[in-house]
Design a protein around this motif. Sequence first.
Motif, short mmCIF file in Angstrom:
data_model
loop_
_atom_site.label_atom_id
_atom_site.label_comp_id
_atom_site.label_asym_id
_atom_site.label_seq_id
_atom_site.Cartn_x
_atom_site.Cartn_y
_atom_site.Cartn_z
N VAL A 1 -3.34 -39.24 11.65
CA VAL A 1 -4.52 -40.02 12.00
C VAL A 1 -4.87 -39.82 13.47
O VAL A 1 -6.05 -39.71 13.84
N GLU A 2 -3.85 -39.74 14.32
CA GLU A 2 -4.10 -39.52 15.74
C GLU A 2 -4.80 -38.18 15.97
O GLU A 2 -5.73 -38.08 16.77
N ILE A 3 -4.35 -37.15 15.27
CA ILE A 3 -5.00 -35.83 15.39
C ILE A 3 -6.46 -35.92 14.97
O ILE A 3 -7.36 -35.39 15.64
N ALA A 4 -6.70 -36.59 13.85
CA ALA A 4 -8.07 -36.72 13.35
C ALA A 4 -8.95 -37.49 14.32
O ALA A 4 -10.10 -37.09 14.60
N CYS A 5 -8.44 -38.58 14.85
CA CYS A 5 -9.23 -39.40 15.78
C CYS A 5 -9.51 -38.66 17.08
O CYS A 5 -10.62 -38.76 17.63
N ARG A 6 -8.53 -37.92 17.58
CA ARG A 6 -8.76 -37.12 18.79
C ARG A 6 -9.79 -36.02 18.52
O ARG A 6 -10.62 -35.70 19.37
N ALA A 7 -9.74 -35.44 17.32
CA ALA A 7 -10.69 -34.38 16.97
C ALA A 7 -12.11 -34.93 16.89
O ALA A 7 -13.08 -34.20 17.15
N LEU A 8 -12.25 -36.21 16.54
CA LEU A 8 -13.58 -36.83 16.42
C LEU A 8 -14.08 -37.42 17.74
O LEU A 8 -15.19 -37.92 17.80
N SER A 9 -13.25 -37.37 18.78
CA SER A 9 -13.69 -37.90 20.08
C SER A 9 -14.77 -37.01 20.68
O SER A 9 -14.81 -35.80 20.41
N PRO A 10 -15.67 -37.56 21.48
CA PRO A 10 -16.76 -36.75 22.06
C PRO A 10 -16.27 -35.58 22.90
O PRO A 10 -16.92 -34.55 22.97
N GLY A 11 -15.11 -35.74 23.52
CA GLY A 11 -14.60 -34.67 24.38
C GLY A 11 -14.15 -33.45 23.62
O GLY A 11 -14.19 -32.33 24.14
N ILE A 12 -13.69 -33.62 22.40
CA ILE A 12 -13.19 -32.49 21.59
C ILE A 12 -14.20 -32.12 20.52
O ILE A 12 -14.52 -30.95 20.33
N ILE B 1 -9.71 -43.47 10.93
CA ILE B 1 -10.55 -42.27 10.80
C ILE B 1 -11.98 -42.68 10.47
O ILE B 1 -12.94 -42.13 11.00
N ARG B 2 -12.12 -43.65 9.56
CA ARG B 2 -13.46 -44.14 9.23
C ARG B 2 -14.14 -44.73 10.46
O ARG B 2 -15.33 -44.49 10.70
N GLN B 3 -13.41 -45.47 11.26
CA GLN B 3 -13.99 -46.09 12.45
C GLN B 3 -14.46 -45.05 13.47
O GLN B 3 -15.48 -45.24 14.14
N PHE B 4 -13.75 -43.93 13.57
CA PHE B 4 -14.12 -42.88 14.51
C PHE B 4 -15.13 -41.89 13.94
O PHE B 4 -15.68 -41.06 14.67
N SER B 5 -15.37 -41.94 12.62
CA SER B 5 -16.20 -40.93 11.97
C SER B 5 -17.70 -41.19 12.11
O SER B 5 -18.51 -40.34 11.72
N LYS B 6 -18.07 -42.34 12.62
CA LYS B 6 -19.48 -42.66 12.76
C LYS B 6 -20.16 -41.62 13.65
O LYS B 6 -19.71 -41.33 14.75
N GLY B 7 -21.22 -41.02 13.17
CA GLY B 7 -21.91 -39.97 13.90
C GLY B 7 -21.52 -38.58 13.45
O GLY B 7 -22.05 -37.58 13.96
N SER B 8 -20.59 -38.48 12.47
CA SER B 8 -20.20 -37.18 11.92
C SER B 8 -20.34 -37.23 10.40
O SER B 8 -19.38 -37.54 9.69
#
Length: 441
Positions: A301-312, A369-376
């Motif tokens: 989950v950490e990998i997925a959330c970092r991948a969805l961050s604006p910086g990556i 992951i759902r919380q970070f996926s907004k906008g993708s």
Amino acid sequence: MGKVKVIWYELTNSFWFVPILIILFSIALASSLILLDRNIDFGSVVYLRQILTESADSARSVLSTISGAMIGVAGTVFSITLVALTLASSQFGSRLLKNFMHERINQVVLGTYISTYVYCLIVLNVVKDNDNEVFIPTLSILVAIIAAIGNIILLIVFIHHISISIQADKVVSDISIALMKNIESIFSEELEGEEEPVTHSKDLEDYLEDYPEVKTLLAPKSGYLQYLHNQSLFEAAKTNAYIIVTLHRIGSYIVKGEAMIKLYSKTEFTKDSMIDFKDNFVIGNSRTRQQDAEHSIHQMVEIACRALSPGINDPFTAISCIDNLTSTLCYLTRIRFPSKYKFDDEDQLRYAHFPLTYQGMLDAAFLQIRQFSKGSPAVVIRLMEAMIKIHNSTTYSIHKKAVKEHAQMILKVAEDSFEESHDLEDMQKRSKIILEESSDE
């Protein structure tokens, strides 16, 4: 015994333990071969004469060259490892560094080069060529040459391994494999046929009505609960006619002095009736995967959330994490999760704890992951596809209910964030597979 297992697990997976073992082995090997060279004249063997070193100067030159080259390559290997760890830390997060340090090939390579250097130093020290003694350890030198050739091959293998070990798909795949092995070791029993998972309608307070005496055991220090010997606690409760209740799950963070275990008894506690539970749990500075099935899930989950961050902004890595988590959750639909209550032979409650549940595992895998996926939209759509696969793989109503809740939350994200109407229509069509079937039930 539990503490010994945890300490041994951490020891064998540390970055220094295997290299030290290899160095000790090289010292023993050098001593043994030198002893053989002193007692057997290998130079007299016809088949070996062509490849053995018979000159003291040549022996010193060969051993000096090998030892110098090995310690130089060891420094290079160490530098390559640090660079790989730095890249992995920046891309996947520092908490995943332990996975790279646990990889056996990294430990073996570092230990092999340093041990070859130590081996050559020991053999070089016994080479004699003076008026009092002439001693050339021919077999020991031959083994050093063979080790040098093997180390060259090992360097090529190591570079290949490092080049693929920091690729996102490989990292996710390795975590997924470790997760499945861990789950298979923790959950050994599968549900059969249409059998529904066991649920308990009776509250814990109802069982405790006849046990007025309460003793609370406090946490001796702050940290993560890494190990809990449930069976030992259950046996202790049966022996002393207690009800033992653990207040924390494996992986929970406990503060020093916080209530950790409660003992309930029908009679007053005495010094003789108290039990020492120190060997039944381990508290450490970080979470481990030994008993914590959610640990590897959180890593992915950490990998997925970092991948969805604006910086990556790497949705493909997030999708890869979702796919692997889907496979794990589909497998868990067939698993019998442990009951929160344990009864003795007379059907008396003796042990109560907070075990893992399917709802909890599903939440751990997909909530963040759902919380970070907004906008993708691509990631949100893949999340809904994951719910459909999990929903189709289970026949149990309690699992379907949990999946339906996640599908509703994912659809809400799509409705709030999708700008393209066709994408939203597609999501609504997919969600009907779960939501309409659940409504019919």
